[in-house]
Design a protein around this motif. Structure first.
Motif, PDB file in Angstrom:
ATOM      1  N   LEU A 105     -13.552  38.649  38.938  1.00 39.80           N
ATOM      2  CA  LEU A 105     -12.442  37.782  39.332  1.00 39.80           C
ATOM      3  C   LEU A 105     -12.473  37.502  40.830  1.00 39.80           C
ATOM      4  O   LEU A 105     -12.259  36.362  41.255  1.00 39.80           O
ATOM      5  N   LEU A 156      -8.622  36.549  33.354  1.00 43.97           N
ATOM      6  CA  LEU A 156      -7.296  37.181  33.374  1.00 43.97           C
ATOM      7  C   LEU A 156      -6.636  37.238  32.001  1.00 43.97           C
ATOM      8  O   LEU A 156      -5.980  38.220  31.662  1.00 43.97           O
ATOM      9  N   VAL A 157      -6.794  36.190  31.216  1.00 39.86           N
ATOM     10  CA  VAL A 157      -6.040  36.071  29.965  1.00 39.86           C
ATOM     11  C   VAL A 157      -6.775  36.683  28.773  1.00 39.86           C
ATOM     12  O   VAL A 157      -6.142  37.239  27.879  1.00 39.86           O
ATOM     13  N   LEU A 172     -12.712  33.828  42.337  1.00 43.37           N
ATOM     14  CA  LEU A 172     -11.670  33.273  43.213  1.00 43.37           C
ATOM     15  C   LEU A 172     -12.225  32.895  44.581  1.00 43.37           C
ATOM     16  O   LEU A 172     -11.814  31.883  45.166  1.00 43.37           O
ATOM     17  N   ASN A 177     -14.370  26.276  37.074  1.00 39.44           N
ATOM     18  CA  ASN A 177     -13.999  27.489  37.801  1.00 39.44           C
ATOM     19  C   ASN A 177     -12.595  27.943  37.418  1.00 39.44           C
ATOM     20  O   ASN A 177     -12.364  29.128  37.158  1.00 39.44           O
ATOM     21  N   LEU A 178     -11.663  27.002  37.382  1.00 34.99           N
ATOM     22  CA  LEU A 178     -10.288  27.351  37.004  1.00 34.99           C
ATOM     23  C   LEU A 178     -10.221  27.919  35.588  1.00 34.99           C
ATOM     24  O   LEU A 178      -9.520  28.902  35.335  1.00 34.99           O
ATOM     25  N   VAL A 179     -10.961  27.320  34.672  1.00 37.70           N
ATOM     26  CA  VAL A 179     -10.963  27.802  33.290  1.00 37.70           C
ATOM     27  C   VAL A 179     -11.551  29.208  33.214  1.00 37.70           C
ATOM     28  O   VAL A 179     -10.985  30.099  32.567  1.00 37.70           O
ATOM     29  N   CYS A 235     -11.825  31.541  35.603  1.00 41.01           N
ATOM     30  CA  CYS A 235     -10.934  32.521  36.239  1.00 41.01           C
ATOM     31  C   CYS A 235      -9.737  32.825  35.341  1.00 41.01           C
ATOM     32  O   CYS A 235      -9.312  33.983  35.227  1.00 41.01           O
ATOM     33  N   THR A 236      -9.217  31.805  34.684  1.00 34.43           N
ATOM     34  CA  THR A 236      -8.095  32.008  33.759  1.00 34.43           C
ATOM     35  C   THR A 236      -8.529  32.864  32.572  1.00 34.43           C
ATOM     36  O   THR A 236      -7.803  33.768  32.149  1.00 34.43           O
ATOM     37  N   LEU A 237      -9.719  32.595  32.038  1.00 30.05           N
ATOM     38  CA  LEU A 237     -10.213  33.379  30.905  1.00 30.05           C
ATOM     39  C   LEU A 237     -10.418  34.848  31.279  1.00 30.05           C
ATOM     40  O   LEU A 237     -10.186  35.743  30.460  1.00 30.05           O
ATOM     41  N   SER A 256     -19.657  32.527  30.042  1.00 33.42           N
ATOM     42  CA  SER A 256     -19.609  32.469  31.496  1.00 33.42           C
ATOM     43  C   SER A 256     -20.957  32.098  32.097  1.00 33.42           C
ATOM     44  O   SER A 256     -21.036  31.246  32.987  1.00 33.42           O
TER      45      SER A 256
END
Length: 191
Positions: free
Chosen positions: A79, A121-122, A83, A113-115, A117-119, A158
């Protein structure tokens, strides 16, 4: 062969083509971006290796260690590198002629990148407790394979996505977005 120098002052040239970052800062941020993306890819490779060792490593203790290492050490470095790649990419987008949404390849890289990073965390982080427990249960002799049955997907998704982002950065396909074309017309209209 003689070369001609552009007599336009650097500040005017930079404003004209959309660059805002001084050259040294731009290079420093670009190096940060490339290194953080490389670290992210490296961490994903480590994840893939640990998953394969967990699945196919012959010794139960080695397999257990692989799963416990995944649960303990993977999420936060991944992460952090994601980020850092995101922040440095945004700085490059805002501070160079490429922009954040002027060109399709930049906008797609930003979205990827946003997807990812979200994956992390989620999807990835919440499942790591079960992976660590599975690693411990391997030693105890009563593991539940459902805890690790989908571990193939995070590194596969990834690594594929980060490879695509790298290809986009190198080839820069698809041209300008609608916003990029409109901005270009405004800038050229004033020039």
């Amino acid at each position: 062969m003689t070369t001609t120098r552009d007599a336009t002052p650097p500040a005017v040239r930079d404003a004209r083509d959309g660059r805002r970052l001084p050259r040294r800062w731009r290079k420093a941020v670009l190096v940060t971006h490339v290194v953080s993306a490389g670290a992210w890819i490296g961490i994903d490779v480590i994840v893939a290796v640990l998953v394969l060792v967990g699945w196919f490593g012959g010794d139960v203790q080695v397999r257990s260690l692989a799963y416990r290492a995944l649960a303990t050490f993977v999420v936060w470095p991944m992460l952090a590198s994601g980020l850092l790649a995101l922040v440095s990419g945004v700085v490059l987008g805002l501070g160079t002629k490429w922009g954040l949404v002027r060109y399709w390849w930049v906008a797609v890289k930003l979205a990827l990148n946003l997807v990812l990073c979200t994956l992390i965390l989620v999807v990835l982080e919440p499942g790591m407790g079960a992976v660590g427990t599975y690693g411990q249960e391997l030693l105890d002799g009563a593991p539940d394979p459902a805890a690790v049955s989908t571990l193939f997907f995070p590194p596969a998704v990834s690594l594929t996505t980060l490879t695509l982002a790298t290809v986009l950065a190198v080839f820069k396909p698809w041209g300008r977005t609608g916003w990029g074309r409109a901005r270009r017309e405004r800038v050229e209209g004033r020039a």
